[in-house]
Structure formats: structure tokens, C-alpha cells
Design a protein around this motif. Structure first.
Motif, PDB file in Angstrom:
ATOM      1  N   PHE A 185       4.453  -7.301 -10.362  1.00 19.90           N
ATOM      2  CA  PHE A 185       4.768  -6.473  -9.201  1.00 19.90           C
ATOM      3  C   PHE A 185       4.517  -4.802  -9.058  1.00 19.90           C
ATOM      4  CE2 PHE A 185       7.264 -10.141  -8.961  1.00 19.90           C
ATOM      5  CZ  PHE A 185       6.754 -10.840  -7.558  1.00 19.90           C
ATOM      6  N   ASP A 186       4.020  -4.318 -10.401  1.00 21.57           N
ATOM      7  CA  ASP A 186       3.873  -2.870 -10.278  1.00 21.57           C
ATOM      8  C   ASP A 186       2.433  -2.626 -10.403  1.00 21.57           C
ATOM      9  OD1 ASP A 186       4.009  -0.392 -10.991  1.00 21.57           O
ATOM     10  OD2 ASP A 186       4.683  -0.675 -13.157  1.00 21.57           O
ATOM     11  N   LEU A 187       2.043  -2.466  -9.040  1.00 20.17           N
ATOM     12  CA  LEU A 187       0.693  -2.035  -8.807  1.00 20.17           C
ATOM     13  C   LEU A 187      -0.041  -0.911  -9.456  1.00 20.17           C
ATOM     14  CD1 LEU A 187       0.118  -3.619  -5.100  1.00 20.17           C
ATOM     15  CD2 LEU A 187       0.240  -4.694  -7.263  1.00 20.17           C
ATOM     16  N   LEU A 195      -7.185   0.623  -0.141  1.00 20.70           N
ATOM     17  CA  LEU A 195      -5.754   1.481  -0.108  1.00 20.70           C
ATOM     18  C   LEU A 195      -5.104   0.980   1.243  1.00 20.70           C
ATOM     19  CD1 LEU A 195      -6.580   4.323  -1.995  1.00 20.70           C
ATOM     20  CD2 LEU A 195      -5.536   2.382  -2.816  1.00 20.70           C
ATOM     21  N   ASN A 196      -5.158  -0.212   1.619  1.00 17.71           N
ATOM     22  CA  ASN A 196      -4.476  -0.628   2.954  1.00 17.71           C
ATOM     23  C   ASN A 196      -3.558  -2.098   2.667  1.00 17.71           C
ATOM     24  OD1 ASN A 196      -6.264  -3.051   3.137  1.00 17.71           O
ATOM     25  ND2 ASN A 196      -7.795  -1.313   3.243  1.00 17.71           N
ATOM     26  N   PRO A 197      -2.894  -2.255   3.730  1.00 16.53           N
ATOM     27  CA  PRO A 197      -1.881  -3.284   3.420  1.00 16.53           C
ATOM     28  C   PRO A 197      -2.504  -4.630   3.098  1.00 16.53           C
ATOM     29  CG  PRO A 197      -1.338  -2.238   5.364  1.00 16.53           C
ATOM     30  CD  PRO A 197      -2.584  -1.690   4.918  1.00 16.53           C
ATOM     31  N   HIS A 198      -3.622  -4.980   3.555  1.00 18.45           N
ATOM     32  CA  HIS A 198      -4.236  -6.178   3.120  1.00 18.45           C
ATOM     33  C   HIS A 198      -4.867  -6.030   1.831  1.00 18.45           C
ATOM     34  CE1 HIS A 198      -6.180  -9.980   3.783  1.00 18.45           C
ATOM     35  NE2 HIS A 198      -7.177  -9.626   3.371  1.00 18.45           N
ATOM     36  N   GLY A 199      -5.526  -5.029   1.545  1.00 22.26           N
ATOM     37  CA  GLY A 199      -6.134  -4.738   0.417  1.00 22.26           C
ATOM     38  C   GLY A 199      -5.531  -4.998  -0.657  1.00 22.26           C
ATOM     39  N   GLN A 200      -4.125  -4.103  -0.385  1.00 23.60           N
ATOM     40  CA  GLN A 200      -3.259  -4.478  -1.717  1.00 23.60           C
ATOM     41  C   GLN A 200      -2.392  -5.497  -1.994  1.00 23.60           C
ATOM     42  OE1 GLN A 200      -3.177  -1.290  -4.019  1.00 23.60           O
ATOM     43  NE2 GLN A 200      -5.065  -1.484  -2.821  1.00 23.60           N
ATOM     44  N   SER A 201      -2.208  -6.278  -0.861  1.00 23.73           N
ATOM     45  CA  SER A 201      -1.727  -7.544  -0.782  1.00 23.73           C
ATOM     46  C   SER A 201      -2.889  -8.569  -1.447  1.00 23.73           C
ATOM     47  CB  SER A 201      -1.482  -8.149   0.567  1.00 23.73           C
ATOM     48  OG  SER A 201      -0.490  -7.494   1.362  1.00 23.73           O
ATOM     49  N   VAL A 202      -4.013  -8.487  -1.363  1.00 29.99           N
ATOM     50  CA  VAL A 202      -4.858  -9.347  -2.196  1.00 29.99           C
ATOM     51  C   VAL A 202      -4.790  -8.942  -3.789  1.00 29.99           C
ATOM     52  CG1 VAL A 202      -7.249 -10.082  -2.479  1.00 29.99           C
ATOM     53  CG2 VAL A 202      -6.400  -9.563  -0.057  1.00 29.99           C
ATOM     54  N   SER A 210       0.868  -1.525   0.032  1.00 29.72           N
ATOM     55  CA  SER A 210      -0.010   0.077   0.032  1.00 29.72           C
ATOM     56  C   SER A 210       0.783   1.244  -0.139  1.00 29.72           C
ATOM     57  CB  SER A 210      -0.780   0.105   1.160  1.00 29.72           C
ATOM     58  OG  SER A 210      -0.259   0.134   2.414  1.00 29.72           O
ATOM     59  N   LYS A 211       2.111   0.982   0.348  1.00 29.91           N
ATOM     60  CA  LYS A 211       2.882   2.328   0.261  1.00 29.91           C
ATOM     61  C   LYS A 211       3.333   2.935  -1.201  1.00 29.91           C
ATOM     62  CE  LYS A 211       3.504   2.435   4.635  1.00 29.91           C
ATOM     63  NZ  LYS A 211       3.160   3.475   5.222  1.00 29.91           N
ATOM     64  N   ALA A 212       3.514   3.986  -1.460  1.00 30.79           N
ATOM     65  CA  ALA A 212       4.001   4.258  -2.716  1.00 30.79           C
ATOM     66  C   ALA A 212       5.368   4.150  -3.314  1.00 30.79           C
ATOM     67  CB  ALA A 212       3.931   5.976  -2.665  1.00 30.79           C
ATOM     68  N   ASP A 213       6.139   3.786  -2.204  1.00 33.92           N
ATOM     69  CA  ASP A 213       7.441   3.297  -2.739  1.00 33.92           C
ATOM     70  C   ASP A 213       7.534   1.656  -2.869  1.00 33.92           C
ATOM     71  OD1 ASP A 213       7.228   2.988  -0.023  1.00 33.92           O
ATOM     72  OD2 ASP A 213       9.365   3.791   0.489  1.00 33.92           O
ATOM     73  N   TYR A 214       6.371   0.906  -2.814  1.00 30.50           N
ATOM     74  CA  TYR A 214       6.728  -0.513  -2.786  1.00 30.50           C
ATOM     75  C   TYR A 214       7.336  -0.967  -4.157  1.00 30.50           C
ATOM     76  CZ  TYR A 214       4.545  -5.133  -3.555  1.00 30.50           C
ATOM     77  OH  TYR A 214       4.515  -6.531  -3.590  1.00 30.50           O
ATOM     78  N   THR A 215       8.292  -1.781  -3.727  1.00 27.87           N
ATOM     79  CA  THR A 215       9.043  -2.610  -4.924  1.00 27.87           C
ATOM     80  C   THR A 215       9.637  -3.630  -4.031  1.00 27.87           C
ATOM     81  OG1 THR A 215      11.077  -1.228  -3.969  1.00 27.87           O
ATOM     82  CG2 THR A 215       9.945  -0.487  -5.878  1.00 27.87           C
ATOM     83  N   ILE A 216       9.814  -4.736  -5.142  1.00 27.75           N
ATOM     84  CA  ILE A 216      10.532  -5.876  -4.595  1.00 27.75           C
ATOM     85  C   ILE A 216      12.001  -6.037  -4.956  1.00 27.75           C
ATOM     86  CG2 ILE A 216      10.511  -8.460  -4.611  1.00 27.75           C
ATOM     87  CD1 ILE A 216       7.953  -7.147  -3.678  1.00 27.75           C
ATOM     88  N   GLY A 217      12.768  -5.542  -3.658  1.00 25.63           N
ATOM     89  CA  GLY A 217      14.198  -5.347  -4.206  1.00 25.63           C
ATOM     90  C   GLY A 217      14.977  -6.602  -4.809  1.00 25.63           C
TER      91      GLY A 217
END
Length: 314
Positions: A270-272, A285-292, A205-212
Motif C-alpha cells: 500500500f506504499d505507492l 497521477l489521478n485517482p483512477h491511474g493510481q488505483s490501477v 493519488s493524494k500525498a497522504d494516502y494511507t490505509i488506516g
């Protein structure tokens, strides 16, 4: 008459007992096996056994069953919930009055009311749910039974360069108790580290979400990247007694290089930001919803199983 090529393991005690009873009606064991061998394993009616991917939502601390799907309206007051039941679109099935939208989709659900266990330890009892087996007496990860996703990974069910089993466990910024890291049954257990999940702890849900692990650093040029890959390939080619842990590292490196060099479509999973804003808002727009949402994008690209753990927010 031949027994249709079935192995000894397939001749279960139940099948033999059934065959004994069927012989009274003129159907012998060879007849039964012959018909089973020619039966369509994927019948046109129904969809059981035809799914190619699955999203497992592991909801820590969910609402009580007597307040949701098993309200026990005729039970004594100390057992039933405080809410009222409503009918669903499945005849005879009632659920909580506060789930009106789900009540119209119950024909898409399978409500299981018979599962139970005798372990009150939350971190150990997850072993039942994720593996189907009770937790071992010694809590060591390689003594656990394998997660169902690890079984699919071992069977080679992946259909892309993406890891075959991915676990979403978003970590939150606040200091609330964390149960996911200690919960049993979420890894490959005695199947070995090669079948462990690819774990994502980043918050989608973070704007800087990336899989390093799946993106090349700007500080590393393409030439240097290619040289590192050649060096790693040469080192892996040296004769040695490879441990299971090292074998898992080598396999993950090979998959990572494949993703970094050629699998543009897989990396895009991985690019939401590619999702429309209204879709992201529908998921939440929360951690769980964006994880789903992330899990959906992964199974669409061939990942057999994604586990999404509810992030405990206190």
C-alpha cells in the motif's frame, strides 16, 4: 471398463450426447472418460485457466461500443459510429481509428461483442457484469449473487495475509453523483459477509494516502497493542452462537493483527511512494491511474482479484 472416477455431476447431458455420436466412430463413453481423465488440465499451449490473479477495471460510463471496438462500418448511418475503422494486428479485427496503440496489441485482448441484457437501470445492471447473473427482484445485499472475487475468497485462493478480494472505490472531493455505493453485485451476497471485499475508498493519488486499518496509531504503544490482541483473543474464545456478521469481523480482526505485527512485505503493497516517479506518472497521477497501480502491487503480492471502479468525476 471403469468410468475414470468422474462424478455424476461431471457427466453432463452434452457429454453423454457427444459420447453417443462418438460411438459411431469406435469411441465409446468409457473411452472418452478415460482419455479425459488422463488429459493435462493445463496444456502447454495457451494460458487459459493458469492465471493466479486478476484486475477487474469497472469503467463507469465508458465510450460506446460503436465508437471503439464494434464500429459496424457497413451498418446504416443511424447505427454505426462517426469514426473510421482501422486494422489491427489480428487479421479480420478492426477497431476505432483513435485507438492506434491498442490496435497493435489486440492479440492480447478478447473482444466480446455478444453480451447484452434488458435492464436499463445502471445500479442494477452491474449485477450482470460482476456476478454473471440477473439481479434479484428484491434489492437486498444478502439476496444478491456473489461477486466473482467473493467466490475466490470462499474457495480460499489467497496466497498471502492480504485480503483475498479487494475493491478500489476512490471517493472524490467534489459532490458528483456516486453510483458505486449503490451498484449491485459488488459484495458476497448470499455467501455471507465473510467473503465481502476489503473496500478502499481512500484516494491513492493524494500525498497522504494511507490505509488506516493496516497501520497502528502512534498513540497506541506496542504493549497496549499486545494487550488488546490478547483481550480480543480471549473474548473470541467465549462460547456463543456466532452470527455470520460477527464471524466476518473476527476473521478480519485476525487478518489485521497479522498484517500489523508481521507482514511487512504485505503492508508495503500500500506504499505507492516505493514506485519510481516515472512509473507513477505513466499510470497517471489521478485517482483512477493510481488505483490501477495500487491494484498491480496487490496482485503481485498474491491477492487473487482486485476490482477498480472508475471514480465518477462528473
Amino acid at each position: 471398463m471403469p468410468w475414470s472416477g468422474l462424478s455424476r455431476e461431471q457427466l453432463t447431458r452434452r457429454a453423454l450426447l457427444q459420447a453417443g455420436g462418438l460411438s459411431l466412430f469406435g469411441l465409446t463413453l468409457p473411452d472418452l472418460l478415460q482419455r479425459r481423465a488422463h488429459a493435462d488440465p493445463f496444456p502447454t499451449r495457451g494460458s487459459f485457466g493458469r492465471a493466479k490473479s486478476c484486475i477487474l477495471l469497472f469503467m463507469w460510463g465508458g465510450p460506446a461500443h460503436q465508437d471503439t471496438f464494434d464500429m459496424k462500418p457497413h451498418a446504416p448511418s443511424e447505427y454505426r459510429g462517426e469514426f473510421q475503422p482501422i486494422s489491427t494486428n489480428v487479421p479480420g479485427l478492426q477497431i476505432c481509428e483513435h485507438l492506434p496503440l491498442i490496435s497493435q496489441r489486440c492479440d492480447k485482448l478478447c473482444v466480446v461483442r455478444s453480451m447484452t441484457h434488458n435492464n436499463g437501470d445502471h445500479t442494477a445492471s452491474t449485477h450482470y457484469l460482476l456476478t454473471g447473473e440477473p439481479p434479484p427482484p428484491i434489492n437486498e445485499v444478502r439476496r444478491h449473487w456473489p461477486h466473482m472475487g467473493s467466490v475466490l475468497s470462499t474457495l480460499g485462493r489467497s496466497r498471502s495475509l492480504l485480503p483475498p478480494f479487494i475493491s478500489m472505490r476512490p471517493k472524490l472531493e467534489n459532490d458528483v453523483p456516486r453510483f458505486v455505493e449503490q451498484s449491485q453485485g459488488q459484495f458476497a451476497g448470499w455467501l455471507g459477509p465473510l467473503a465481502d471485499p476489503f473496500t478502499i475508498d481512500a484516494d491513492p493519488s493524494k500525498a497522504d494516502y494511507t490505509i488506516g486499518e493496516l497501520s497502528r496509531s502512534d498513540a497506541i504503544s506496542q504493549q497496549r497493542f499486545d494487550e488488546r490482541q490478547r483481550l480480543l483473543t480471549n473474548l473470541n474464545g467465549l462460547p456463543s452462537n456466532v452470527s455470520p456478521s460477527l464471524e466476518a469481523v473476527e476473521a478480519n480482526h485476525a487478518r489485521a493483527f497479522g498484517l500489523l505485527t508481521s507482514a511487512t512485505e504485505e503492508r508495503a503493497a500500500f506504499d505507492l511512494t516505493q514506485e519510481p516517479v516515472e512509473i507513477r506518472e505513466r499510470y497517471g497521477l489521478n485517482p483512477h491511474g493510481q488505483s490501477v497501480l495500487q491494484a498491480r502491487r496487490l496482485v503481485e503480492r498474491g491477492v487473487p482479484l482486485v476490482t477498480v471502479f472508475w471514480p465518477n468525476d462528473g
